[in-house]
Scaffold this motif. Sequence first.
Motif, PDB file in Angstrom:
ATOM      1  N   PHE A 108       0.813  -1.219   0.000  1.00 34.44           N
ATOM      2  CA  PHE A 108       0.000   0.000   0.000  1.00 34.44           C
ATOM      3  C   PHE A 108       0.845   1.266   0.000  1.00 34.44           C
ATOM      4  CE2 PHE A 108      -2.313  -3.542   1.806  1.00 34.44           C
ATOM      5  CZ  PHE A 108      -3.390  -3.589   0.922  1.00 34.44           C
ATOM      6  N   SER A 109       2.111   1.111  -0.303  1.00 40.13           N
ATOM      7  CA  SER A 109       2.986   2.279  -0.416  1.00 40.13           C
ATOM      8  C   SER A 109       3.243   2.575  -1.896  1.00 40.13           C
ATOM      9  CB  SER A 109       4.290   1.992   0.333  1.00 40.13           C
ATOM     10  OG  SER A 109       5.214   3.007   0.084  1.00 40.13           O
ATOM     11  N   SER A 110       4.071   1.758  -2.529  1.00 36.32           N
ATOM     12  CA  SER A 110       4.341   1.894  -3.967  1.00 36.32           C
ATOM     13  C   SER A 110       5.022   0.620  -4.418  1.00 36.32           C
ATOM     14  CB  SER A 110       5.262   3.093  -4.221  1.00 36.32           C
ATOM     15  OG  SER A 110       5.383   3.344  -5.606  1.00 36.32           O
ATOM     16  N   MET A 111       4.686   0.156  -5.611  1.00 38.78           N
ATOM     17  CA  MET A 111       5.246  -1.099  -6.090  1.00 38.78           C
ATOM     18  C   MET A 111       6.206  -0.847  -7.251  1.00 38.78           C
ATOM     19  SD  MET A 111       3.879  -3.244  -4.075  1.00 38.78           S
ATOM     20  CE  MET A 111       4.205  -4.848  -4.814  1.00 38.78           C
ATOM     21  N   PRO A 112       7.365  -1.512  -7.260  1.00 37.96           N
ATOM     22  CA  PRO A 112       8.280  -1.374  -8.400  1.00 37.96           C
ATOM     23  C   PRO A 112       7.532  -1.675  -9.702  1.00 37.96           C
ATOM     24  CG  PRO A 112       9.318  -2.641  -6.647  1.00 37.96           C
ATOM     25  CD  PRO A 112       7.889  -2.450  -6.251  1.00 37.96           C
ATOM     26  N   PHE A 113       7.736  -0.834 -10.689  1.00 34.32           N
ATOM     27  CA  PHE A 113       7.077  -0.976 -11.994  1.00 34.32           C
ATOM     28  C   PHE A 113       5.551  -0.948 -11.873  1.00 34.32           C
ATOM     29  CE2 PHE A 113      11.168  -3.243 -12.234  1.00 34.32           C
ATOM     30  CZ  PHE A 113      11.782  -2.478 -13.212  1.00 34.32           C
ATOM     31  N   GLY A 114       5.058  -0.372 -10.797  1.00 35.79           N
ATOM     32  CA  GLY A 114       3.625  -0.386 -10.535  1.00 35.79           C
ATOM     33  C   GLY A 114       2.923   0.906 -10.927  1.00 35.79           C
ATOM     34  N   MET A 115       1.823   1.152 -10.242  1.00 34.42           N
ATOM     35  CA  MET A 115       0.987   2.299 -10.567  1.00 34.42           C
ATOM     36  C   MET A 115       1.637   3.605 -10.124  1.00 34.42           C
ATOM     37  SD  MET A 115      -2.805   0.843  -9.525  1.00 34.42           S
ATOM     38  CE  MET A 115      -2.365  -0.342  -8.224  1.00 34.42           C
ATOM     39  N   MET A 116       1.465   4.643 -10.929  1.00 39.21           N
ATOM     40  CA  MET A 116       1.875   5.968 -10.481  1.00 39.21           C
ATOM     41  C   MET A 116       0.773   6.519  -9.573  1.00 39.21           C
ATOM     42  SD  MET A 116       1.449   7.905 -14.114  1.00 39.21           S
ATOM     43  CE  MET A 116      -0.195   8.356 -14.686  1.00 39.21           C
ATOM     44  N   GLU A 236       9.755   3.213  -7.107  1.00 41.12           N
ATOM     45  CA  GLU A 236       8.673   3.802  -6.315  1.00 41.12           C
ATOM     46  C   GLU A 236       7.954   4.858  -7.153  1.00 41.12           C
ATOM     47  OE1 GLU A 236       9.299   4.871  -2.225  1.00 41.12           O
ATOM     48  OE2 GLU A 236      10.948   3.464  -1.987  1.00 41.12           O
ATOM     49  N   PRO A 237       7.080   4.411  -8.052  1.00 42.38           N
ATOM     50  CA  PRO A 237       6.439   5.353  -8.957  1.00 42.38           C
ATOM     51  C   PRO A 237       5.406   6.269  -8.293  1.00 42.38           C
ATOM     52  CG  PRO A 237       5.645   3.125  -9.339  1.00 42.38           C
ATOM     53  CD  PRO A 237       6.793   3.006  -8.406  1.00 42.38           C
ATOM     54  N   GLY A 238       5.122   6.073  -7.014  1.00 46.37           N
ATOM     55  CA  GLY A 238       4.175   6.985  -6.346  1.00 46.37           C
ATOM     56  C   GLY A 238       3.996   6.571  -4.902  1.00 46.37           C
ATOM     57  N   SER A 239       4.965   6.917  -4.055  1.00 51.63           N
ATOM     58  CA  SER A 239       4.977   6.398  -2.680  1.00 51.63           C
ATOM     59  C   SER A 239       3.933   7.073  -1.814  1.00 51.63           C
ATOM     60  CB  SER A 239       6.348   6.636  -2.058  1.00 51.63           C
ATOM     61  OG  SER A 239       7.307   5.956  -2.812  1.00 51.63           O
ATOM     62  N   GLU A 240       3.009   6.287  -1.349  1.00 52.04           N
ATOM     63  CA  GLU A 240       1.938   6.792  -0.496  1.00 52.04           C
ATOM     64  C   GLU A 240       2.284   6.548   0.969  1.00 52.04           C
ATOM     65  OE1 GLU A 240      -0.621   8.380  -1.906  1.00 52.04           O
ATOM     66  OE2 GLU A 240      -1.547   8.846   0.019  1.00 52.04           O
TER      67      GLU A 240
END
Lengths: 355, 355
Positions: A108-116, A236-240
Amino acid sequence: MSSKKIAGYLVGVSLALSSVALHAEDKVYRLKLAETWGANTPILGDAPKNMAKLAEQMSNGRLQIRIDSANKHKAPLGVFDLVKSGQYDLGHSSSYYWKGKVPNTLYFSSMPFGMMATEQYAWFYQGGGLELMQQVYEPHNLLSFPGGNSDIQMGGWFKNEIRSVEDLQGLKMRIPGFAGEIFAKVGATPTNIPPSELFMSLERGTIDALEWVGPAFDLRMGFHKIAPYYYTAWHEPGSETQFLVNKKVWDDLPADLQVILETAFRVAAFDMYNQAIHENAQSWAKMKAEFPTIQVRDFPPAVLDAMKKANQELLQEQAQQDPLAKTILDSQAEYLSAVRQWTDISLRAYLDTRE
Amino acid sequence: MSSKKIAGYLVGVSLALSSVALHAEDKVYRLKLAETWGANTPILGDAPKNMAKLAEQMSNGRLQIRIDSANKHKAPLGVFDLVKSGQYDLGHSSSYYWKGKVPNTLYFSSMPFGMMATEQYAWFYQGGGLELMQQVYEPHNLLSFPGGNSDIQMGGWFKNEIRSVEDLQGLKMRIPGFAGEIFAKVGATPTNIPPSELFMSLERGTIDALEWVGPAFDLRMGFHKIAPYYYTAWHEPGSETQFLVNKKVWDDLPADLQVILETAFRVAAFDMYNQAIHENAQSWAKMKAEFPTIQVRDFPPAVLDAMKKANQELLQEQAQQDPLAKTILDSQAEYLSAVRQWTDISLRAYLDTRE
């Protein structure tokens, strides 16, 4: 449809509200929040401050939230436990700090190669992500809400250019967490070094590269003065970040204060994302003006492919060990596949044709 | 820093709030909102509904907002006047519907070749955009707040491919407003046709092309069944709607209800953006599954250059006629220049290296 999502856990609340004010008790609720960040940390530390101020204003003073920074509670990476145990009512942190304790929080933070960030917010609020997050936190007597995005993170500062997978072999890089595991799988040597020693380690060659955050945080660290290659994003394309709430504290709040608190979380989170974009843009402009020699580089396709493969293998291992991990990862993969096709013909096309 | 932005117009409000609840009067405020949209319009119409529900919940019923859709008030494009005159307390609409009346309002929706939604939100909340918007609305006895983004809009459906500026000469296209003026300047013939006649006009060749919104809204219109080329975005990279408030109504609200209302606007706006992304992604997947022959095309560089030049010329004319227009356009141009450089090395690089 989305008002249901806003209300989140508050199904049924509106039934309890008559159309005339119920004249709620004016009891003042004093809550304590533990944040992972040090006192006066910009951006990350602004989110809980904004949230507390907004909650106080909207509740006309009935919600009073005191914020303790890491300097005070001395457990920057222990916020999960502080709130779970009830020592604190609320927390603000990032879920990857407790992935060793509850592995499924990692997602729930950010996934490598994941969603921005925007894709991930759509997943949280429209694609079932928020419900999955609550499933993970519920057994720990906690609620978790998105706590603000620090924007897309850069791939890091490198002293030498990376031209092939061979160039990664034995490369000493400060890159913690899951991304570090991926780096190890492709042949590099991830190390962890305290922030205060990073600059000197890079300067003296103890490490060859490091990743930190993005321009807003990197500028003051000064890495651009000693490592000329700034690699673009992948891990980390969008660290929440996350707001945490002790479930018992939540249950004891009147319905209107629950909605106020949840709404204050949402606005503070959205505002942190806006602020992160703003500060990244301003800091990147400053960096380039001072050091026009900075070279921005994409990792070569072969390197990205190798990291992607390592990422997939690690995720598959996790999915095999835990059905809930598999459910979450499948949900994210499915969502990403649909939303990225739209991003590609909309936003990406717009950016690519604008030169 | 950003908490000041959240409070927006509410400077000094926190001074009025004691740390113990003041026991505000339980007076119920019944406000009427006029929306531009028809009853049950998805996405656009969900934003005011979500806002009203949230404001009611957070105020424990002290704010009651009734929403009248265009079917009721019969003035879909007259929401500006309805709220200015006090016939309605609140409005939800898009500022380009009244650009003929107050030209400077045009700049707070979306600009051709301008900022995408996240960049524009950073400009609104961190880069001075919100203050400029209030400067434009203040003389009209109105406050205006971002009201939700409908996501990046596609360039439209074309029956034939556009390979050069020559292909645009005399091309009959439904494309209203400022984008239509640009299209006229490059040689096309923009026309306006009522929505109900669009499909037939395109099918019969009365028009050669049209732009509508994006997949979420285009899907039910069915244009993809009769025009195979779907062109990528240029004219509305992130269309923001607006909440309007009659200034006198606002001034009469207690401080806590002002903050609650402004916060409800922000969450509803953010939620509409999430929803628009979600629905666009789902609708695009459906469209492609049903009609795999849809061809997505970028306008060729020469066409984009011509439209960009026309856009610049039109904006310069406006800037020369009005100092406030010049101030706003300069602010946007300066902000875009910095933020896009960051977007290019972060988000764009991420999207471009992910194939």
